[in-house]
Motif scaffolding. Sequence first.
Motif, PDB file in Angstrom:
ATOM      1  N   SER A   1      -7.909 -55.200 -20.676  1.00 53.38           N
ATOM      2  CA  SER A   1      -9.277 -54.958 -21.113  1.00 53.38           C
ATOM      3  C   SER A   1     -10.013 -54.038 -20.147  1.00 53.38           C
ATOM      4  N   SER A   2     -10.915 -53.223 -20.699  1.00 53.99           N
ATOM      5  CA  SER A   2     -11.808 -52.438 -19.839  1.00 53.99           C
ATOM      6  C   SER A   2     -12.819 -53.340 -19.137  1.00 53.99           C
ATOM      7  N   ALA A   3     -12.999 -54.555 -19.669  1.00 57.13           N
ATOM      8  CA  ALA A   3     -13.813 -55.602 -19.029  1.00 57.13           C
ATOM      9  C   ALA A   3     -15.255 -55.183 -18.797  1.00 57.13           C
ATOM     10  N   LEU A   4     -15.801 -54.383 -19.699  1.00 53.48           N
ATOM     11  CA  LEU A   4     -17.222 -54.069 -19.616  1.00 53.48           C
ATOM     12  C   LEU A   4     -18.045 -55.324 -19.887  1.00 53.48           C
ATOM     13  N   LEU A   5     -19.083 -55.523 -19.118  1.00 59.80           N
ATOM     14  CA  LEU A   5     -19.956 -56.680 -19.271  1.00 59.80           C
ATOM     15  C   LEU A   5     -21.328 -56.221 -19.738  1.00 59.80           C
ATOM     16  N   HIS A   6     -21.797 -56.798 -20.824  1.00 66.68           N
ATOM     17  CA  HIS A   6     -23.143 -56.486 -21.306  1.00 66.68           C
ATOM     18  C   HIS A   6     -23.604 -57.613 -22.223  1.00 66.68           C
ATOM     19  N   ALA A   7     -24.904 -57.819 -22.251  1.00 68.60           N
ATOM     20  CA  ALA A   7     -25.490 -58.829 -23.135  1.00 68.60           C
ATOM     21  C   ALA A   7     -25.962 -58.223 -24.442  1.00 68.60           C
ATOM     22  N   PHE A   8     -26.059 -56.903 -24.510  1.00 68.24           N
ATOM     23  CA  PHE A   8     -26.607 -56.267 -25.696  1.00 68.24           C
ATOM     24  C   PHE A   8     -25.623 -56.293 -26.853  1.00 68.24           C
ATOM     25  N   TYR A   9     -25.965 -57.081 -27.843  1.00 64.82           N
ATOM     26  CA  TYR A   9     -25.278 -57.118 -29.136  1.00 64.82           C
ATOM     27  C   TYR A   9     -26.347 -57.300 -30.196  1.00 64.82           C
ATOM     28  N   LEU A  10     -26.119 -56.757 -31.361  1.00 57.44           N
ATOM     29  CA  LEU A  10     -27.061 -56.946 -32.454  1.00 57.44           C
ATOM     30  C   LEU A  10     -26.939 -58.328 -33.062  1.00 57.44           C
ATOM     31  N   LEU A  11     -25.773 -58.980 -32.906  1.00 56.17           N
ATOM     32  CA  LEU A  11     -25.589 -60.346 -33.407  1.00 56.17           C
ATOM     33  C   LEU A  11     -25.903 -61.348 -32.302  1.00 56.17           C
ATOM     34  N   PRO A  12     -26.798 -62.308 -32.536  1.00 61.06           N
ATOM     35  CA  PRO A  12     -27.158 -63.261 -31.481  1.00 61.06           C
ATOM     36  C   PRO A  12     -25.989 -64.110 -31.011  1.00 61.06           C
ATOM     37  N   GLU A  13     -25.034 -64.401 -31.912  1.00 61.79           N
ATOM     38  CA  GLU A  13     -23.885 -65.206 -31.494  1.00 61.79           C
ATOM     39  C   GLU A  13     -23.099 -64.497 -30.386  1.00 61.79           C
ATOM     40  N   LEU A  14     -22.977 -63.177 -30.507  1.00 60.23           N
ATOM     41  CA  LEU A  14     -22.228 -62.420 -29.516  1.00 60.23           C
ATOM     42  C   LEU A  14     -22.997 -62.262 -28.210  1.00 60.23           C
ATOM     43  N   SER A  15     -24.292 -62.016 -28.292  1.00 62.90           N
ATOM     44  CA  SER A  15     -25.063 -61.862 -27.060  1.00 62.90           C
ATOM     45  C   SER A  15     -25.102 -63.171 -26.276  1.00 62.90           C
ATOM     46  N   GLN A  16     -25.219 -64.296 -26.966  1.00 59.34           N
ATOM     47  CA  GLN A  16     -25.241 -65.584 -26.266  1.00 59.34           C
ATOM     48  C   GLN A  16     -23.903 -65.883 -25.606  1.00 59.34           C
ATOM     49  N   LEU A  17     -22.802 -65.553 -26.283  1.00 60.54           N
ATOM     50  CA  LEU A  17     -21.485 -65.719 -25.672  1.00 60.54           C
ATOM     51  C   LEU A  17     -21.329 -64.807 -24.455  1.00 60.54           C
ATOM     52  N   ALA A  18     -21.827 -63.579 -24.564  1.00 60.15           N
ATOM     53  CA  ALA A  18     -21.713 -62.631 -23.454  1.00 60.15           C
ATOM     54  C   ALA A  18     -22.505 -63.097 -22.237  1.00 60.15           C
ATOM     55  N   ILE A  19     -23.684 -63.627 -22.473  1.00 58.11           N
ATOM     56  CA  ILE A  19     -24.512 -64.118 -21.366  1.00 58.11           C
ATOM     57  C   ILE A  19     -23.817 -65.265 -20.659  1.00 58.11           C
ATOM     58  N   ARG A  20     -23.272 -66.199 -21.442  1.00 57.63           N
ATOM     59  CA  ARG A  20     -22.560 -67.341 -20.850  1.00 57.63           C
ATOM     60  C   ARG A  20     -21.287 -66.868 -20.138  1.00 57.63           C
ATOM     61  N   GLY A  21     -20.596 -65.895 -20.729  1.00 60.69           N
ATOM     62  CA  GLY A  21     -19.387 -65.387 -20.105  1.00 60.69           C
ATOM     63  C   GLY A  21     -19.652 -64.770 -18.745  1.00 60.69           C
ATOM     64  N   ARG A  22     -20.735 -64.005 -18.646  1.00 57.92           N
ATOM     65  CA  ARG A  22     -21.079 -63.429 -17.347  1.00 57.92           C
ATOM     66  C   ARG A  22     -21.407 -64.520 -16.338  1.00 57.92           C
ATOM     67  N   GLU A  23     -22.120 -65.550 -16.775  1.00 58.72           N
ATOM     68  CA  GLU A  23     -22.456 -66.646 -15.867  1.00 58.72           C
ATOM     69  C   GLU A  23     -21.188 -67.265 -15.274  1.00 58.72           C
ATOM     70  N   ILE A  24     -20.177 -67.448 -16.118  1.00 62.82           N
ATOM     71  CA  ILE A  24     -18.926 -68.029 -15.631  1.00 62.82           C
ATOM     72  C   ILE A  24     -18.239 -67.092 -14.654  1.00 62.82           C
ATOM     73  N   LEU A  25     -18.169 -65.798 -15.004  1.00 67.43           N
ATOM     74  CA  LEU A  25     -17.510 -64.833 -14.128  1.00 67.43           C
ATOM     75  C   LEU A  25     -18.207 -64.746 -12.768  1.00 67.43           C
ATOM     76  N   VAL A  26     -19.525 -64.745 -12.776  1.00 69.63           N
ATOM     77  CA  VAL A  26     -20.274 -64.663 -11.523  1.00 69.63           C
ATOM     78  C   VAL A  26     -20.059 -65.918 -10.675  1.00 69.63           C
ATOM     79  N   SER A  27     -19.842 -67.063 -11.330  1.00 68.81           N
ATOM     80  CA  SER A  27     -19.669 -68.319 -10.595  1.00 68.81           C
ATOM     81  C   SER A  27     -18.227 -68.573 -10.165  1.00 68.81           C
ATOM     82  N   LEU A  28     -17.312 -67.649 -10.455  1.00 68.72           N
ATOM     83  CA  LEU A  28     -15.905 -67.864 -10.113  1.00 68.72           C
ATOM     84  C   LEU A  28     -15.655 -68.097  -8.615  1.00 68.72           C
TER      85      LEU A  28
END
Length: 255
Positions: free
Chosen positions: A46-73
């Motif tokens: 994966s290119s592993a780009l991180l962003h919260a911007f999605y037009l679908l709220p389901e995707l933006s919420q998953l992205a926000i949570r995903g970044r939180e996990i990655l930052v807490s690794l």
Amino acid sequence: MRTGSDVIVVGAGIVGSSATYYLAASGAAVTLVEQTHPAGGPSGKSSALLHAFYLLPELSQLAIRGREILVSLPEISGEGHFVTEIGMMWVCGNDNEASWKAAAERIRGEGALIETLSPQAFADAAPGFALDNVALALWEPEYGYADAFGATNAIARAAKARGARTMQNTLVERLVKEGDRISGVALADGTVLKADSVVLAAGPWTRRLLATVGLDLPLHVERHPMAVLDAAGKARQVIPFAWRRHLLQLCAARR
């Protein structure tokens, strides 16, 4: 045979490894089965780009949570950092301006830092870029890119440290069904592993495995070409952030 596990997770990409970690951390007995090694499939490529911007709220919420996990690794795994917060810049034309503004406002409410920039503000941040047809820019300063291979392996090791059993270089041939429930997996060597629940996190192999129990999930693999450009020591001067315009993605400043 029974694995002694409450749950079998198939696939050690970022999703499967994360599921294994959180299940093990909650006290479940988990077996993670992977046909090669953690991040041996799409996660590691994966290119592993991180962003919260999605037009679908389901995707933006998953992205926000995903970044939180990655930052807490570092706290989860005891290993180093896997996220580079270089920032993500987006630009669009007039046709998308209204929907992008609305999405940015929603995403701020979901807890992510995202700024709406005028064309001039974008020009100030990126003085070498042409402003042709740029109506709006979105700036996500806390995002950027991750080390997908390193992060996946770190969380897989953290799962093992929590007591999860990991089986690498082990191919799942089919799912095992008893009555109306999935009760385990059959391996390529004929071994059958059973558990109370099976989590299928096999990515592009998911459809093939579901077909072994008569289920059809209409997943289709899409190939996305990527170009890696070498600008040793100069990438940050050319593009000081990761950015996206329409279908073009560029990861910058990795050097």
